[in-house]
Design a protein around this motif. Structure first.
Motif, mmCIF file in Angstrom:
data_model
loop_
_atom_site.group_PDB
_atom_site.id
_atom_site.type_symbol
_atom_site.label_atom_id
_atom_site.label_comp_id
_atom_site.label_asym_id
_atom_site.label_seq_id
_atom_site.Cartn_x
_atom_site.Cartn_y
_atom_site.Cartn_z
ATOM 1 N N SER A 1 0.779 -1.243 0.091
ATOM 2 C CA SER A 1 -0.161 -0.158 -0.013
ATOM 3 C C SER A 1 0.865 1.221 0.047
ATOM 4 C CB SER A 1 -1.054 -0.160 1.160
ATOM 5 O OG SER A 1 -0.048 0.057 2.506
ATOM 6 N N ALA B 1 -5.262 3.332 1.096
ATOM 7 C CA ALA B 1 -5.084 3.324 2.623
ATOM 8 C C ALA B 1 -6.005 2.625 3.461
ATOM 9 C CB ALA B 1 -5.001 4.783 3.087
ATOM 10 N N GLU B 2 -7.146 2.721 3.091
ATOM 11 C CA GLU B 2 -8.386 2.170 4.132
ATOM 12 C C GLU B 2 -8.572 0.658 3.558
ATOM 13 O OE1 GLU B 2 -9.608 3.433 6.619
ATOM 14 O OE2 GLU B 2 -8.326 5.389 6.331
ATOM 15 N N GLY C 1 -6.175 -5.402 5.332
ATOM 16 C CA GLY C 1 -5.140 -6.236 5.229
ATOM 17 C C GLY C 1 -3.957 -5.136 5.433
ATOM 18 N N LYS C 2 -2.853 -5.557 4.578
ATOM 19 C CA LYS C 2 -1.509 -4.885 4.335
ATOM 20 C C LYS C 2 -1.576 -3.555 3.951
ATOM 21 C CE LYS C 2 2.396 -6.634 4.616
ATOM 22 N NZ LYS C 2 3.760 -7.132 4.424
#
Lengths: 64, 903
Positions: free
Chosen positions: A7, A59-60, A63-64
């Protein structure tokens, strides 16, 4: 070497995409009126809002 | 008109609310239930939006059109590079860093010189910005009171001083309540987040009022503006100023992390790294919202006050007042006050920490007075220094405002500060990503960049205010045209900000890189460089502890902690440290490297890393490690990490190999079992014909008077059985030959269609006997392939006889198709038998596998036909496989490649 999470890489890619979109010469392209509003004004806020929306999506994400 | 008393009362009430929010935040933090959530963190970042945003953006939009947006686009882009910010947070937590000065100093060997230098740059650079806030509040008060005849003299003769004093008290109140080990102020953060909501709400209110109350929405406003050539140029980005546009984006992108207050909020006040994920989009969204109405309000003001002398910086107030919307004006005033207080509070706290730790402490530690007071608790003194620093910084801001404030529009002052803090960028980024960067390089870069900034931006602003002679701006220093402050070396055509940014960063980066490459770091520096650049790789203090060698006494270190943290706080931290090392009582802890590290970390949080290092060195006999030794230890640490990484890899490989071995073993056993099965089958197959041959032979032998007809029948059976035996043995031999590669092959151009037709004809009788229909779809002149004809026939016959074996008699149907593909011929033999499961499809080609259920049915063949056929087809360069589903029949398909066309 620990690799940055996916991300973070995606966000950085958005940043790299945003730089040319929000500076000249691309910024000089919109002309005239869009939807009855000045094209430059609409373009800037649309690109800006789009970047924010994409960043929020990345961003939301769970998970990772 | 609003009365002065009423406005003062409202402002006081608002500040009281703010204070209550801060107290609530503190109380929650003390109780261990932090009020700081991801949303609060993101909102607190909006301390970036000061009164500059609130009042100044509108003013800027009236002259520069859309270019005011650059100040908000830069931060949006910068925040997307989350990895950089995350690294700053991680480093700061590991090193107990509490300010930007401390960050740079710690990276370059805990250098007091650098810490002081950064502090001086920050104070000089940011004081104008604080002055700007005071100016904004003062200006807004002036506007509100403009019509008030009963002025509340004398105190409000200088409302700005009063504002500064109130803000100073306010900041002292919840900025320095206690010396926290982490230098976190949760109450302050909560208050700032609250303020952010208020200022956004107020600005949106006035934006809606102007756009939809005074005008008929966006389109109307823009249409009216477009009608005037004067205003029309504000509506489009001005490509003539492309360079400035980009420079301002860069400048604001750097400012969002390097302004002392931003560093404080983003890095120092961060309680959870995960909060960053929310801030990445929520804070830019905030910026977008607060900017949507800036241009409409600016245009509204220009249209409404056309021809009147109204300061555009005050449009947000004057527009509502002009329409008698006094409540709205009051809300806007509160919003502006919010913006200014938030900035002033956080900025002065951040600056006071720097001034105390990096200017006052080093002096104090050298003073003889302090040497004499060895045993005293200094935590109170530290707080006092910070409070005095807060007061002084605000006083300085006030002085600047009085002296120079009138000369500039709000935004101009702010940008001067932005350019000053941009000087931190090379030393910061270099320090985070480049191990080679040295203290000398950082100092040279900072000094060079700062000097250029001073000469090209700050001094000209003084000159414009009439403080100093403006000869160096107009004619150049010593009359040299090349040294004109705002057209250095003849570079003109830029505005002053871009010009200064370009030259100062050029000098800064150039000196930093050049000097770094030509200087050698000392041992501490090399160690710190490693820890900063590789912060994500350092799991903990194992290496850190090995980088310290010497003798220390625990009581002395404890005394040091008590002195600077206060006894209560020191005990608390000691107990916590003991717990992490598995000791119940901290007095039992040995004064080893780990303990020294802990003590230095705690001290660094209170008085800065450079001073902490000096203090620890004063009570510990430190053995100086040479640079080579430090690099050796670090190298070793890197190697250990590499080895353990390799070890992990090896282990993983081992596991894979083990499981492969296990699988191979299993397969071997399976093959073994199949061989046993095969031998059993073969024996069975051999014994059956042998038994019948023997039985009939015995009958013929025992009874010589047997009738001729009987005799002939028996002999026929014997011959048949013998043939079957021969066939079986031949197949085994055939397979053995194919497998060992000793088979004999002939090769000729063969018409594959003819071969298939022949095979079908030879088996016609068999199909007729079992009443199975056989149909073919074969081209007249089949394609020619280069194969062994007999072997090919063998394959086709095998597939056909297999098919007839498994289809039910009477209703059975076998279809054969031959057709050419691009580079091969495909032959399909489809039946409507019971079909095969996916597993069987795979297994059926294994040697000795019998079709059908071997438990209940009598074996119907040797289990060698298909493996032999596959070997043959593969020898021809083709493939043989089956496509089937249980209950839906099976299709055996093989392909043979066509000879390559002659070139």
């Amino acid at each position: 070497m620990k690799r940055a999470s996916l991300s973070r890489q995606r966000l950085a890619a958005l940043g790299l995409l945003g730089i040319p979109l929000l500076t000249y010469p691309l910024l000089g392209l919109p002309e005239g009126n869009w939807l009855g509003l000045p094209a430059g004004y609409v373009y800037l806020f649309a690109v800006w809002g789009g970047l924010i929306a994409l960043a929020a999506g990345v961003a939301e994400r769970k998970g990772k | 008109m609003l009365s002065g008393w009423f406005i003062s009362l409202i402002a006081a009430a608002y500040l009281a609310v703010l204070f209550a929010v801060a107290r609530h935040g503190e109380a929650r933090a003390d109780a261990g239930r932090s009020i700081i959530s991801a949303n609060v963190y993101a909102l607190s970042l909006a301390v970036y939006c000061t009164s500059w945003t609130f009042f100044g953006s509108v003013g800027r939009a009236t002259s520069g059109g859309l270019s005011f947006l650059t100040i908000y686009l830069g931060p949006t882009l910068m925040l997307l590079f989350t990895g950089v910010i995350l690294k700053m947070i991680r480093i700061s937590k590991a090193q107990r860093i509490t300010s930007i000065a401390d960050f740079i100093a710690a990276r370059y060997g805990k250098s007091q010189l650098l810490a002081g230098l950064v502090t001086v740059i920050a104070v000089i650079g940011v004081v104008p910005y604080i002055a700007l806030q005071l100016k904004a509040v003062a200006a807004s008060v002036d506007v509100l009171f403009a019509g008030d005849r009963h002025r509340l003299l004398p105190w409000w003769l200088d409302s700005t001083l009063l504002v500064a004093a109130v803000l100073a008290l306010f900041t002292i109140w919840f900025g320095t309540r206690h010396l926290d080990a982490t230098e976190r102020h949760e109450g302050m953060v909560a208050a700032v987040a609250f303020e952010s909501v208020v200022k956004l709400f107020a600005f949106l209110a006035v934006g809606l009022f102007v756009t939809y109350g005074m005008f008929d929405g966006f389109s109307d406003l823009f249409a009216r503006a477009a009608a005037s050539p004067e205003l029309a140029r504000l509506l489009q980005p001005d490509s003539a100023r492309a360079g400035t546009w980009t420079a301002l984006i860069l400048l604001s992108g750097l400012a969002i992390i390097f302004l002392p207050r931003q560093f404080q909020i983003i890095v120092v006040e961060n309680v959870d790294e995960a909060h960053l994920k929310r801030a990445v989009w929520l804070f830019p969204l905030y910026l977008l919202l607060i900017n949507i109405f800036v241009l409409p309000v600016a245009l509204g003001g220009l249209l409404h006050f056309s021809g009147q002398a109204v300061n555009p910086d005050t449009f947000v107030l004057t527009l509502p007042l002009a329409h008698g919307a006094e409540a709205l004006a009051l809300l806007v005033f509160i919003g502006g006050l919010s913006a200014a207080t938030g900035m002033v509070i956080v900025e002065t706290i951040a600056l006071s920490t720097m001034v105390c730790n990096d200017l006052a402490m080093p002096l104090l530690l050298r003073s003889t007075w302090l040497q004499g007071e060895k045993g005293r608790d200094l935590s109170g003194l530290l707080l006092l220094i910070r409070r005095i620093a807060i007061g002084l910084i605000l006083l300085l801001g006030y002085v600047y405002f009085r002296a120079a404030g009138e000369a500039y529009a709000l935004v101009g002052i702010g940008l001067i500060s932005f350019a000053a803090v941009a000087q931190f960028a090379p030393a910061m980024f270099g320090g985070m990503y480049w191990k080679q960067g040295t203290r000398a390089g950082a100092a040279a870069g900072l000094l060079g960049g700062f000097a250029v900034w001073l000469y090209t931006l700050l001094l000209p602003s003084f000159a414009r205010s009439g403080w100093i002679d403006d000869g160096f701006v107009v004619h150049g220093l010593f009359g040299l045209a090349g040294l004109k402050a705002q057209a250095l070396f003849g570079l003109s055509g830029f505005d002053e900000i871009s010009h200064s940014l370009l030259w100062s960063l050029f000098a800064n980066i150039g000196l930093y890189v050049l000097v770094s490459l030509n200087s050698r770091p000392d041992a501490t520096e090399a160690g710190q460089a490693e820890r900063f650049v590789d912060v994500f790789r350092y799991a903990g203090g194992a290496t850190d502890a090995r980088l310290w060698r010497g003798n220390a006494s625990q009581p002395q270190l404890v005394a040091l902690l008590e002195r600077f943290l206060g006894p209560a706080r020191a005990r608390q931290q000691l107990a916590a440290h003991a717990a992490t090392r598995g000791q119940a009582d901290w007095r039992e802890l040995p004064a080893d490297a780990g303990f020294v590290q802990f003590a230095e970390g705690e001290l660094a949080a209170a008085i800065g890393s450079a001073s902490a290092r000096v203090m620890v060195a004063s009570v510990a006999q430190e053995e100086d490690l040479g640079l080579d030794e430090v690099l050796g230890i670090l190298d070793e640490a890197t190697q250990v990490r590499a080895y353990s990484h390799q070890l992990e890899n090896k282990q993983r490989e081992l596991e894979v190999a083990t499981s492969e071995l296990r699988a191979a073993n299993e397969r071997l056993r399976e093959v073994d079992r199949m061989k046993d099965d095969f031998i059993a089958t073969v024996t069975h197959e051999l014994r059956t014909p042998l038994t019948s041959i023997r039985a009939f032979s015995e009958m013929l032998h025992d009874d010589p008077r047997l009738e001729l007809a009987e005799r002939t029948r028996f002999l026929g059976i014997i011959v048949g059985e013998t043939e079957r035996l021969t066939r079986l043995i031949n197949q085994i031999l055939d397979l053995a030959k194919l497998e060992s590669g000793h088979a004999e092959w002939t090769s000729a151009a063969v018409d594959i269609g003819a071969v298939v037709r022949e095979a079908m004809a030879s088996l016609e009788q068999l199909f007729r006997d079992k009443e199975v229909a056989l149909s073919g779809e074969i081209p007249e002149n089949g394609p020619q392939v280069q194969v062994d004809r007999d072997r090919l026939t063998q394959v086709v016959i095998n597939l056909l006889s297999n098919a007839v074996k498994f289809v039910p008699g009477g209703v059975g149907l076998v279809r054969v198709r031959v057709f050419s593909l691009a580079d091969s011929v495909r032959v399909e033999v489809a039946d409507n038998g019971p079909g095969l499961s996916a597993d069987e499809c795979r297994l059926v080609f294994e040697k000795f596998r019998q079709g059908g259920n071997t438990l209940t049915d009598k074996p119907q063949g040797t289990g060698l036909g298909l493996p032999i056929s596959r070997q043959i087809v593969e020898y021809f360069g083709g493939n043989l496989w089956v496509e089937s589903q249980p209950g839906a029949g099976a299709t055996f398909i093989f392909t043979v490649p066509l000879p390559a066309p002659e070139a």
